[in-house]
Each structure stands twice: as C-alpha cells, then as structure tokens.
Design a protein around this motif. Structure first.
Motif, PDB file in Angstrom:
ATOM      1  N   UNK A  13       0.726  -8.879  -7.356  1.00 45.61           N
ATOM      2  CA  UNK A  13       0.819  -9.023  -5.967  1.00 45.61           C
ATOM      3  C   UNK A  13       1.612  -9.959  -5.081  1.00 45.61           C
ATOM      4  N   UNK A  14       2.684 -10.100  -5.782  1.00 41.91           N
ATOM      5  CA  UNK A  14       3.578 -11.120  -5.023  1.00 41.91           C
ATOM      6  C   UNK A  14       3.991 -10.797  -3.647  1.00 41.91           C
ATOM      7  N   UNK A  15       4.312  -9.707  -3.057  1.00 46.00           N
ATOM      8  CA  UNK A  15       4.980  -9.406  -2.062  1.00 46.00           C
ATOM      9  C   UNK A  15       3.884  -8.045  -1.439  1.00 46.00           C
ATOM     10  N   UNK A  16       4.777  -7.116  -1.344  1.00 48.51           N
ATOM     11  CA  UNK A  16       4.168  -6.063  -0.504  1.00 48.51           C
ATOM     12  C   UNK A  16       3.788  -4.924  -1.569  1.00 48.51           C
ATOM     13  N   UNK A  17       3.934  -4.824  -2.926  1.00 47.24           N
ATOM     14  CA  UNK A  17       3.433  -3.781  -3.561  1.00 47.24           C
ATOM     15  C   UNK A  17       2.032  -4.136  -4.622  1.00 47.24           C
ATOM     16  N   UNK A  18       1.000  -3.515  -4.452  1.00 39.59           N
ATOM     17  CA  UNK A  18      -0.134  -3.974  -5.527  1.00 39.59           C
ATOM     18  C   UNK A  18       0.083  -3.050  -6.871  1.00 39.59           C
ATOM     19  N   UNK A  19       0.036  -3.751  -7.832  1.00 35.98           N
ATOM     20  CA  UNK A  19       0.233  -2.964  -9.100  1.00 35.98           C
ATOM     21  C   UNK A  19      -0.625  -3.365 -10.188  1.00 35.98           C
ATOM     22  N   UNK A  20      -0.873  -2.457 -10.924  1.00 31.44           N
ATOM     23  CA  UNK A  20      -1.896  -2.707 -12.079  1.00 31.44           C
ATOM     24  C   UNK A  20      -1.341  -1.954 -13.534  1.00 31.44           C
ATOM     25  N   UNK A 306      10.996  -0.488 -14.135  1.00 36.42           N
ATOM     26  CA  UNK A 306      10.531  -2.065 -14.364  1.00 36.42           C
ATOM     27  C   UNK A 306      11.554  -3.034 -13.707  1.00 36.42           C
ATOM     28  N   UNK A 307      12.254  -2.306 -12.846  1.00 39.90           N
ATOM     29  CA  UNK A 307      13.076  -3.236 -11.927  1.00 39.90           C
ATOM     30  C   UNK A 307      12.482  -3.930 -10.785  1.00 39.90           C
ATOM     31  N   UNK A 308      11.736  -2.924  -9.936  1.00 42.55           N
ATOM     32  CA  UNK A 308      11.120  -3.276  -8.854  1.00 42.55           C
ATOM     33  C   UNK A 308       9.697  -3.984  -9.063  1.00 42.55           C
ATOM     34  N   UNK A 309       9.061  -4.743  -8.346  1.00 45.64           N
ATOM     35  CA  UNK A 309       7.871  -5.307  -8.539  1.00 45.64           C
ATOM     36  C   UNK A 309       6.820  -4.474  -9.113  1.00 45.64           C
ATOM     37  N   UNK A 311       3.402  -3.896 -12.380  1.00 46.47           N
ATOM     38  CA  UNK A 311       2.398  -4.747 -13.370  1.00 46.47           C
ATOM     39  C   UNK A 311       2.744  -4.794 -14.711  1.00 46.47           C
ATOM     40  N   UNK A 312       3.681  -3.722 -15.126  1.00 40.41           N
ATOM     41  CA  UNK A 312       4.030  -3.565 -16.656  1.00 40.41           C
ATOM     42  C   UNK A 312       4.576  -4.805 -17.044  1.00 40.41           C
ATOM     43  N   UNK A 313       5.581  -5.499 -16.184  1.00 39.17           N
ATOM     44  CA  UNK A 313       6.300  -6.686 -16.602  1.00 39.17           C
ATOM     45  C   UNK A 313       5.463  -7.898 -16.566  1.00 39.17           C
ATOM     46  N   UNK A 314       4.234  -7.822 -15.802  1.00 43.96           N
ATOM     47  CA  UNK A 314       3.214  -9.107 -15.816  1.00 43.96           C
ATOM     48  C   UNK A 314       2.412  -8.854 -17.219  1.00 43.96           C
ATOM     49  N   UNK A 315       2.142  -7.737 -17.432  1.00 50.90           N
ATOM     50  CA  UNK A 315       1.387  -7.239 -18.567  1.00 50.90           C
ATOM     51  C   UNK A 315       2.024  -7.596 -19.950  1.00 50.90           C
ATOM     52  N   UNK A 316       3.397  -7.475 -20.048  1.00 53.55           N
ATOM     53  CA  UNK A 316       3.917  -7.760 -21.294  1.00 53.55           C
ATOM     54  C   UNK A 316       4.287  -9.262 -21.360  1.00 53.55           C
TER      55      UNK A 316
END
Length: 342
Positions: A13-20, A306-309, A311-316
C-alpha cells in the motif's frame, strides 16, 4: 527437500494501488491489485485520497487474495507488508492492517522495503522464469526511483548510481503532460512511440557522472522545444505526436542503456536485471534483449504483472526473510523515506 508448505500473505500500500498476494514456497497463488481511478482527473496521485481509498479496499482485497489462493487465513505462516518508502498515509493503512492481522492470527510479522521488493520480484518461481544468479546489477526504474543496484545476495545490496534530481518515470509522465496527454502518460508515450520515428527530433542528454542520472534538464529541454514549435505552428503536437513520443522515448532509453554499459565496464558484472514500473516499457525491454544477443549480457526482464506496485513482490521478499527468521517487532513503524540498502 522439505515438503512443508509455507504460505506468506503480502500486503502492498505504498502509493495508490492496494494489493494483496499469497505465495506458497515462492510460487504465486494469488496477486490482487485494486487500482484507484480517482487520481486521473488531478493529473497525479493525491495522498489524502490515496489513503482513504486504501482504507476502503484493504479488507476486500486481502479477503479475495486468501480466497483465490484456496486457503484459510489460519493456514498463513506470516504476514509481510510494505514498510516504506512511499506515501505516509498509504503506508500507515497497510502497516496497521498487517500488524492487527498478524497479532490476531498469532503469526510473525515481516516488514519489507518496497525498493528491495521490486528487485526481489525476480525470485518469484514460475515455469518459464529465469532467476538471476548473484552478483547481478539491477536497474530500478519507476516514478519515484532511478537507481543502479549491485545485488550480491538477497539482502546485500549496494547503490552504484542514482538520479541526482528526478526519476525516469517522472520524466515520461511530465513529458506526456507537456504534450497534453492524460495521466499516467508514460504508457501512452510508449504506445505512440511504436508508430513514430525515434530519430525525428534530438534532445540533449544530460552530462552527469558515469553511473548517475539526471532528468530535470531533459524535461526542461522538451518543454522549451514544444513551446518553440507550437509558437510557430499551433498544430505541431497534433501533426507530429508519434515522432515526438518516439524521439523522447529513444533519448530516455539511450540514457538508461549508456549507464548500464558504464556499469558493466566498471564492475565486470554481465548479469543485468530491470525492475520497477518503467521496466514495463517496451523499448527498454527490446534494447536489453538486443544487448543479450549482441553484447553478451545475460538479461532478466520481469513479467508485466510484477513490474508495477504489486503484493507478490512483497510476499516473495517476505518469504525470503521468513526463511532467514527475519521478523519485525510489533512496534515497527512505517517509514516514508527508506533507502534500498535499509
């Protein structure tokens, strides 16, 4: 080899995309991203609106990620979340939610550096993906960052060069704004550039250190170029849009490639990766593939999702930290400014 299944939930949730996202042993089971349309009419991200939208989106997004992964929340081994860098209000939403969920489930909490996560997205395991060997150089390019990072292992990173002013994504978006294109304009420049002549117009490349970047002068140069020509011909942009976009993109990608060549010369490292939102750009991808063919680099280009913001990159990153037993204390706080080496 262990057959134990380790499930990590990542929250971004660093900018404008909410991701899980839920990852199991390095493989993505789900990666949900909720975009915020609200910012387009303002021509940029409005922090207050972003944090409000995160508050609305986070519960359904996390729920969807867990459901899509086909697991129960009690199967999770740890919660990873973006600690920074980013917009403070946005980061706080993800941080608070991750803390509460980890405490409620009584599982470890893992804080993730957003910039490290962009780089470590290369370690997501997929059938057709190749994982970069250490050491490699990663060109991290986004709206907020432009850096050359030497990666010696998952969490041993060194910044070799970075922008002294604006980031490359900003150069694309501001150039698009000058041309009257809607926000975010970077992808539109890429789209129009594919039909234009990249040699139609020339823009001066900034003179800075071998491994450093500067884009503010280039933006000013583009602005003056457009103003000058529009004064002579009010239809200049309309009549030359494809060529202008192609020429701007060509100049920016040339700058990036020059710096990569300097880095290879200086370090002797020929494993080259790209990461961040601008790594979705078709021209930089094409040029890297050509470099692999003609200069002998071994290049690593992330999948578009996996380029834009995300959560998969956060999870890995959380998974790699989990394997090292690197957990966060419950009193960990969000940090708007965070270096890639922190």
């Amino acid at each position: 080899m262990s057959t134990t299944k380790t499930y990590i939930l990542g929250i971004e949730s660093s900018c404008d995309d909410t991701s899980a996202s839920v990852i199991c042993n390095g493989r993505v089971l789900s990666n949900i991203v909720a975009n915020q349309e609200v910012h387009s009419k303002y021509g940029g991200v409005v922090p207050e609106l972003a944090s409000r939208a995160h508050q609305q989106n986070i519960v359904p997004v996390v729920q969807q990620a867990i459901e899509q992964a086909g697991i129960d929340k009690r199967d999770l081994n740890a919660i990873a979340f973006t600690r920074g860098p980013g917009l403070m209000g946005s980061l706080l939403v993800g941080t608070s939610f991750a803390k509460s969920l980890a405490m409620g489930l009584d599982i470890p909490l893992i804080d993730v550096n957003h910039m490290q996560a962009h780089i470590l997205a290369h370690f997501i395991i997929e059938e057709d993906s190749k994982i970069p060997p250490f050491p490699f150089v990663c060109l991290t390019i986004s709206g907020g960052h432009t850096q050359l990072v030497k990666v010696s292992n998952h969490f041993d990173m060194e910044v070799l060069g970075e922008t002294i002013d604006d980031a490359v994504g900003e150069a694309f978006d501001k150039s698009a704004k000058i041309l009257g294109l809607p926000y975010p304009g970077g992808p539109l420049i890429d789209k129009y550039a594919q039909q234009g002549n990249p040699k139609a117009f020339t823009f001066t490349k900034p003179k800075v250190g071998d491994l450093d970047f500067s884009f503010s002068g280039l933006k000013t140069g583009i602005l003056y170029f457009i103003q000058r020509n529009v004064k002579e011909n009010p239809n200049f942009i309309k009549e030359n849009l494809l060529d202008i976009c192609a020429s701007i993109q060509h100049t920016i990608v040339e700058i990036l490639m020059d710096k990569l060549k300097n880095t290879v010369k200086k370090t002797g490292i020929t494993n080259i990766a790209i990461a961040g939102g601008v790594s979705a750009n078709s021209e930089i991808r094409k040029r890297l593939q050509l470099a692999e063919k003609h200069i002998g680099w071994i290049t690593f280009i992330p999948k578009f999702q996996y380029t834009t913001d995300n959560a998969a990159m956060i999870a890995i990153t959380g998974y790699l930290k989990y394997l090292n037993n690197t957990y966060a204390d419950v009193d960990v706080t969000a940090k708007a400014r965070l270096k890639v080496t922190e």
